[in-house]
Scaffold this active site. Structure first.
Site: not given
Ligand code: 13P
Length: 287
Positions: A82, A104, A210-211
């Site tokens: 990520d 990124d 997403g959270t």
């Molecule tokens: P959240 O921490 O808001 O779930 O986002 C996760 C994310 O986009 C990781 O790249």
């Protein structure tokens, strides 16, 4: 199964109008919980790690536990890096066996972002590894890097088209108004931009932050072209809260019991999200 790359998984998801959940694991147990949830639902899944997690455990340990878990799993599992700004870390993860990486360089000017992303795509292509890249800046805090709401600018559709044109990205992450971490108030998403960028680039889109998004927002984003949905903060909360709650309720000093509670909670929450994203029953889907 051996670890898979996420490119074909996400092309199949885009065509089938569902999304593959990408969940941030922090250790062996959270990885196992994520994969078990996917197995229960016969779904493909992406296990992703932050750079902080890679530095904490080391590349070899993470790949070893992913290979062991994915190796005896009947569902496709991708291992994704990520948000990474550091080409050395990307190179080390590719060499160690990550099947997909995110460069990124979104805080850099457009041309620099494009040039760095091109270098990563060239490096990854040789190893058969998928690439994700970001344009515009997604707000909030990820991996201790904070982007304030004033700085968090949305991706421009014309620039998105130019960015994706020659890059061969497996997935593209344009900033559309979501943020990492916990939302303070209702997020305002630029759905029109998402629709235009997904349509004009033709590339599967990653939904970051997403959270805390509502079920309706997830459904709408997936219908508009999001094929990968990232969930990190929710996993962190489940990881800590399940352990603490178990200990507060039982006051025992048998670590395997709170660890079991942790695994159960992460598995349950991941399964709910996989189902919501439409990934259940898609383990065998091909583009
Ligand atoms: P959240 O921490 O808001 O779930 O986002 C996760 C994310 O986009 C990781 O790249």
């Amino acid at each position: 199964m051996a670890l898979e790359t996420m490119g074909p998984m996400l092309r199949a998801a885009k065509e089938g109008r569902y999304a593959v959940g990408a969940f941030n694991a922090v250790d062996y147990g959270s990885t196992l919980a994520i994969v078990r949830a996917a197995e229960h639902l016969q779904a493909p899944v992406i296990v992703q790690t932050s750079v902080k997690t890679v530095k904490f455990w080391g590349c070899e340990a993470i790949v070893a536990w992913l290979r062991e878990i994915a190796g005896r799993s009947p569902v496709p599992v991708a291992l994704h890096l990520d948000h990474c700004k550091d080409l050395d870390v990307i190179e080390r993860c590719i060499a160690a066996g990550w099947t997909s990486v995110m460069i990124d360089a979104s805080s850099k000017p457009f041309d620099e972002n494009l040039a760095l992303t091109r270098r990563v795509v060239a490096m990854a292509d040789k190893a058969g590894v998928s690439v994700e890249a970001e344009l515009g800046e997604i707000g909030g805090v990820e991996d201790d890097i904070a982007v304030g709401h004033d700085d968090a600018h949305l991706a421009d559709p014309d620039k998105a088209v130019a960015f994706c044109r020659d890059l061969n990205l497996a997935v593209f992450a344009p900033a559309i108004g979501t943020a990492h971490g916990v939302y303070k108030g209702e997020p305002r998403l630029a759905f029109d931009r998402l629709e235009e960028i997904a349509r004009r680039t033709g590339v599967p889109i990653a939904l970051h932050g997403g959270t805390g998004l509502s079920d309706a927002v997830f459904r709408k984003c997936i219908a508009l072209g999001c094929a990968k949905v990232n969930i990190s903060t929710q996993i962190k909360y489940a990881f800590i809260d399940a352990f603490v709650d178990y200990h507060a309720a039982h006051r025992e000093y048998e670590p395997l019991k709170p660890l079991t509670a942790q695994l159960d909670r992460i598995r349950k929450e991941v399964a709910e999200k996989i189902e919501l994203f439409g990934g259940a029953g898609r383990a065998g889907a091909k583009p």
